[in-house]
Scaffold this active site. Structure first.
Site, PDB file in Angstrom:
ATOM      1  N   TYR A 152     141.658  -8.594  21.757  1.00 19.54           N
ATOM      2  CA  TYR A 152     141.775  -9.789  22.606  1.00 19.54           C
ATOM      3  C   TYR A 152     140.639  -9.842  23.628  1.00 19.54           C
ATOM      4  O   TYR A 152     140.201 -10.917  24.053  1.00 19.54           O
ATOM      5  CB  TYR A 152     143.159  -9.828  23.280  1.00 19.54           C
ATOM      6  CG  TYR A 152     143.609 -11.205  23.675  1.00 19.54           C
ATOM      7  CD1 TYR A 152     143.734 -12.223  22.729  1.00 19.54           C
ATOM      8  CD2 TYR A 152     143.913 -11.500  24.996  1.00 19.54           C
ATOM      9  CE1 TYR A 152     144.164 -13.498  23.094  1.00 19.54           C
ATOM     10  CE2 TYR A 152     144.338 -12.773  25.375  1.00 19.54           C
ATOM     11  CZ  TYR A 152     144.454 -13.758  24.420  1.00 19.54           C
ATOM     12  OH  TYR A 152     144.867 -15.016  24.786  1.00 19.54           O
ATOM     13  N   LYS A 159     142.286 -14.811  30.572  1.00 21.32           N
ATOM     14  CA  LYS A 159     143.697 -15.147  30.831  1.00 21.32           C
ATOM     15  C   LYS A 159     144.154 -14.558  32.168  1.00 21.32           C
ATOM     16  O   LYS A 159     144.998 -15.160  32.849  1.00 21.32           O
ATOM     17  CB  LYS A 159     144.599 -14.659  29.696  1.00 21.32           C
ATOM     18  CG  LYS A 159     144.416 -15.391  28.378  1.00 21.32           C
ATOM     19  CD  LYS A 159     144.723 -16.874  28.477  1.00 21.32           C
ATOM     20  CE  LYS A 159     144.773 -17.543  27.111  1.00 21.32           C
ATOM     21  NZ  LYS A 159     144.726 -19.013  27.204  1.00 21.32           N
TER      22      LYS A 159
HETATM   23  P1  NAD Z   1     144.707 -24.483  19.194  1.00 23.22           P
HETATM   24  O1  NAD Z   1     143.445 -24.112  18.505  1.00 23.22           O
HETATM   25  O2  NAD Z   1     145.622 -25.390  18.512  1.00 23.22           O
HETATM   26  O3  NAD Z   1     144.398 -25.060  20.655  1.00 23.22           O
HETATM   27  C1  NAD Z   1     143.254 -24.715  21.399  1.00 23.22           C
HETATM   28  C2  NAD Z   1     142.740 -26.005  21.994  1.00 23.22           C
HETATM   29  O4  NAD Z   1     141.614 -25.753  22.849  1.00 23.22           O
HETATM   30  C3  NAD Z   1     142.272 -26.993  20.920  1.00 23.22           C
HETATM   31  O5  NAD Z   1     142.934 -28.227  21.087  1.00 23.22           O
HETATM   32  C4  NAD Z   1     140.788 -27.147  21.203  1.00 23.22           C
HETATM   33  O6  NAD Z   1     140.305 -28.449  20.918  1.00 23.22           O
HETATM   34  C5  NAD Z   1     140.761 -26.865  22.691  1.00 23.22           C
HETATM   35  N1  NAD Z   1     139.407 -26.579  23.180  1.00 23.22           N
HETATM   36  C6  NAD Z   1     138.615 -25.532  22.896  1.00 23.22           C
HETATM   37  N2  NAD Z   1     137.418 -25.689  23.504  1.00 23.22           N
HETATM   38  C7  NAD Z   1     137.483 -26.865  24.195  1.00 23.22           C
HETATM   39  C8  NAD Z   1     136.576 -27.577  25.034  1.00 23.22           C
HETATM   40  N3  NAD Z   1     135.344 -27.135  25.303  1.00 23.22           N
HETATM   41  N4  NAD Z   1     136.996 -28.749  25.574  1.00 23.22           N
HETATM   42  C9  NAD Z   1     138.235 -29.241  25.339  1.00 23.22           C
HETATM   43  N5  NAD Z   1     139.135 -28.598  24.560  1.00 23.22           N
HETATM   44  C10 NAD Z   1     138.746 -27.435  23.979  1.00 23.22           C
HETATM   45  O7  NAD Z   1     145.443 -23.082  19.491  1.00 23.22           O
HETATM   46  P2  NAD Z   1     146.691 -22.693  20.401  1.00 23.22           P
HETATM   47  O8  NAD Z   1     147.035 -21.321  19.955  1.00 23.22           O
HETATM   48  O9  NAD Z   1     147.705 -23.751  20.369  1.00 23.22           O
HETATM   49  O10 NAD Z   1     146.046 -22.571  21.856  1.00 23.22           O
HETATM   50  C11 NAD Z   1     146.478 -23.315  22.976  1.00 23.22           C
HETATM   51  C12 NAD Z   1     146.592 -22.404  24.183  1.00 23.22           C
HETATM   52  O11 NAD Z   1     147.677 -21.501  23.971  1.00 23.22           O
HETATM   53  C13 NAD Z   1     145.354 -21.553  24.434  1.00 23.22           C
HETATM   54  O12 NAD Z   1     145.141 -21.450  25.816  1.00 23.22           O
HETATM   55  C14 NAD Z   1     145.792 -20.199  23.860  1.00 23.22           C
HETATM   56  O13 NAD Z   1     145.072 -19.145  24.439  1.00 23.22           O
HETATM   57  C15 NAD Z   1     147.229 -20.207  24.283  1.00 23.22           C
HETATM   58  N6  NAD Z   1     148.087 -19.224  23.624  1.00 23.22           N
HETATM   59  C16 NAD Z   1     148.126 -19.142  22.263  1.00 23.22           C
HETATM   60  C17 NAD Z   1     148.925 -18.187  21.660  1.00 23.22           C
HETATM   61  C18 NAD Z   1     148.967 -18.043  20.166  1.00 23.22           C
HETATM   62  O14 NAD Z   1     149.386 -16.991  19.675  1.00 23.22           O
HETATM   63  N7  NAD Z   1     148.571 -19.025  19.400  1.00 23.22           N
HETATM   64  C19 NAD Z   1     149.718 -17.334  22.446  1.00 23.22           C
HETATM   65  C20 NAD Z   1     149.677 -17.457  23.825  1.00 23.22           C
HETATM   66  C21 NAD Z   1     148.849 -18.397  24.406  1.00 23.22           C
END
Ligand code: NAD
Length: 258
Positions: A152, A159
């Site tokens: 990570y 984060k």
């Molecule tokens: P995802 O890929 O669906 O979402 C990530 C989003 O970030 C996308 O919509 C993408 O367009 C956007 N993004 C990236 N760069 C960007 C930029 N320069 N400008 C505007 N938007 C931008 O994946 P996700 O897993 O749904 O991630 C959403 C959040 O949840 C993130 O912060 C991720 O770290 C967090 N998260 C995810 C998990 C997991 O296991 N998937 C767990 C905990 C937290």
């Protein structure tokens, strides 16, 4: 959420955590505007938004201040005020989401922090200006902020900055009844998580290491988001709420006997 309007930044496709949140908010009557980053995602986000009755989809790259301003101006012109903001944005060079943290480059450190942590402050600043009667801001974090999680790396450091930002923003906005919280979700298969090396292992651990002995769903993240974005949580701010089946809190007992 009847009568509440807000912006969700972070839907890429139907697997996005933000999409789980959007569906639950829409079921409860919220009016939602969405953003997309880049043309490819526009094609994905527009039909999803339409499927829950929204035709309000704006372009926004969080690294571009003028672009953020433009999106907020368009939001204000149509929706007027904002009751909630969801920030679900994270990005890093996937070649550094593996191996050792000490190999992180300066350029990718800056980019990861900019997109994944600074952007919360940048969006919150614009949001608070259109939250005259209070509001709720929510971001998404992961346990890698609090303990070092294999692969990570720099995203965990970002984060940690994001979770600290939640507390500082909660202090900034508290007197104006604007609350700022995070959900720390367990691992879920999405576009973003597919960039983490050996995510499969992390996903398995998320289930086998959790007291509840399973992974969590988008809908469960949506349910917790509904609580944090609605008046049900009217005295909750500066909080990181874990939606991870208890992974962060307890070591699962080896023999599961109900
Ligand atoms: P995802 O890929 O669906 O979402 C990530 C989003 O970030 C996308 O919509 C993408 O367009 C956007 N993004 C990236 N760069 C960007 C930029 N320069 N400008 C505007 N938007 C931008 O994946 P996700 O897993 O749904 O991630 C959403 C959040 O949840 C993130 O912060 C991720 O770290 C967090 N998260 C995810 C998990 C997991 O296991 N998937 C767990 C905990 C937290």
């Amino acid at each position: 959420m009847e009568g509440k309007k807000g912006l969700i930044v972070g839907v890429a496709n139907e697997k996005s955590l933000c999409w789980g949140i959007a569906q639950v908010l829409a079921e409860h009557g919220a009016q939602i505007a969405f953003t997309y980053a880049g043309e490819i995602l526009e094609k994905r986000v527009k039909p999803l938004a339409a499927s829950i009755g929204s035709d309000f989809v704006l372009e926004m790259d969080v690294t571009d201040d003028d672009g953020i301003d433009k999106a907020f101006e368009e939001y204000k012109a149509r929706f007027g005020q904002m009751d909630f903001l969801v920030h679900g944005v994270a990005f890093s060079d996937k070649t550094e989401l593996k191996g050792n943290y000490y190999d992180t480059t300066r350029a990718n450190f800056s980019m990861t922090m900019d997109i994944s942590a600074y952007s919360l402050a940048a969006l919150s600043r614009r949001a608070q200006a259109i939250m005259p009667s209070g509001g709720s801001i929510l971001t998404l974090s992961f346990y890698g902020a609090q303990r070092a999680v294999p692969n990570y790396n720099v995203m965990g450091v970002a984060k940690a900055a994001l979770e600290a930002s939640v507390r500082y923003l909660a202090a900034d906005f508290g007197p104006r009844n604007i609350r700022v919280n995070a959900i720390s979700a367990g691992p879920i298969k999405t576009l973003a998580s597919s960039g983490i090396a050996n995510f499969k292992e992390l996903y398995k651990m998320g289930a086998s290491g959790a007291p509840m002995n399973r992974n969590v769903t988008q809908e469960e993240v949506g349910g917790a988001a509904l609580f944090l974005l609605s008046d049900l949580s009217s005295a909750v701010t500066g909080e990181v709420l874990f939606v991870d089946g208890g992974y962060h809190a307890a070591i699962r007992k080896p023999d599961i006997q109900a």
